[in-house]
Enzyme design. Structure first.
Site, PDB file in Angstrom:
ATOM      1  CD  GLU A   1      -7.114 -41.605  -2.442  1.00  0.00           C
ATOM      2  OE1 GLU A   1      -8.285 -41.388  -2.055  1.00  0.00           O
ATOM      3  OE2 GLU A   1      -6.833 -41.911  -3.615  1.00  0.00           O
TER       4      GLU A   1
ATOM      5  CB  SER B   1      -3.318 -49.532 -11.366  1.00  0.00           C
ATOM      6  OG  SER B   1      -3.126 -49.592  -9.975  1.00  0.00           O
TER       7      SER B   1
END
Ligand code: ATP
Ligand code: MG
Length: 267
Positions: A70, A226
């Site tokens: 990630e 986000s």
């Protein structure tokens, strides 16, 4: 078609290359099967997945997609977006405000994780639900934008009433620390509570990031994730507090897709 997918704790972000341009798509993590179905509709797609839920997602794709670490994916995606803005050569602190918050040093062609905090986008969702019952992100943000933090949050200037404080009076001395001054008959609106929740998260991630930047003698902090989507109150809080603490905040378009872009570029 090539598809990079970042399946995080809350949202699944996809970046895919059709012809020469990158397109974007987001699913909620509760729609894992739907996301897999969307991926499986492209029979000859090359796919790379990353993020905490990558294992769960790749179990549903056919054939099973390869996985990428990630932080490396986020780094590659951030480099790509910074490059487009002409900023890639510089070193930055990268702060990813996802469900949780992860802070990284970017420079010299590599990244390493400096730290993080459990205060992040998930905290906005959880505290907002507890305090107001609201669970819709866009509604939480919309109401927060209308709220005033003055009756809830204690500023340094409130403590130093009338005197010149040793640090900026605009700094928050205590998030949610002013409620005890209210009369028991006073009621606090959802808007005020939500504004203060976002202030708590914004100031915490900004403060942690500024401390990380100082460690490397950097002033530029790139904020992604986000949590910033259509979220002016959080952006303003992070921006204001980062500047107040002497560093320079940076936001980039599509920053929430860094992980997905990095996975896509890995193909
Ligand atoms: P992590 O990286 O920590 O595993 P993630 O990658 O899923 O999590 P992001 O997608 O970057 O995290 O950000 C999730 C946050 O974005 C949520 O906690 C919430 O604050 C915010 N958010 C933005 N849009 C939505 C949405 N439609 N539904 C839920 N949360 C949203
Ligand atoms: Mg994430």
């Amino acid at each position: 078609i090539k598809i990079g997918v970042d399946a995080g704790g809350t949202l699944i972000k996809a970046a895919y290359m059709k012809d020469a341009s990158i397109e974007y798509k987001t699913f909620s993590v509760s729609q894992l099967a739907l996301a897999a179905e969307w991926i499986n509709q492209f029979p000859h797609a090359r796919i790379c997945v990353t993020g905490g839920k990558a294992m769960l997602l790749k179990a549903l794709t056919d054939p099973a997609a390869p996985e990428m670490v990630e932080f490396e994916a986020t780094y590659q995606g951030a480099r790509y977006l910074l490059d487009k803005e002409g900023l890639a050569e510089e070193s930055h602190i990268l702060t990813n405000v996802g469900t949780g918050t992860s802070i990284h040093y970017l420079g010299n062609g590599k990244q390493h994780r400096v730290g993080g905090t459990g205060v992040g986008g998930g905290t906005i969702m959880g505290l907002s639900q507890l305090l107001t019952g609201l669970t819709d992100f866009d509604e939480i943000v919309r109401l927060a934008a209308l709220g005033d933090r003055d009756r809830i949050d204690l500023k340094v200037s409130h403590i130093y009433e009338g005197r010149t404080p040793p640090i900026s009076g605009d700094l928050t001395a205590s998030n949610f620390g002013r409620l005890s001054a209210l009369a028991s008959s006073d009621s606090i609106s959802k808007e005020e509570l939500l504004a203060s929740v976002i202030g708590l998260v914004g100031e915490t991630v900004a403060t942690a990031s500024v401390l990380a930047a100082a460690q490397f003698n950097l002033s530029s902090i790139l904020f992604i994730g986000s949590s910033f989507n259509h979220n002016d109150p959080l952006k303003r809080s992070v921006e204001g507090y980062t500047r107040l603490r002497g560093a320079e905040p940076l936001f980039i378009g599509k920053g929430e897709y860094c992980g997905a872009i990095g996975a896509l570029l890995n193909l």
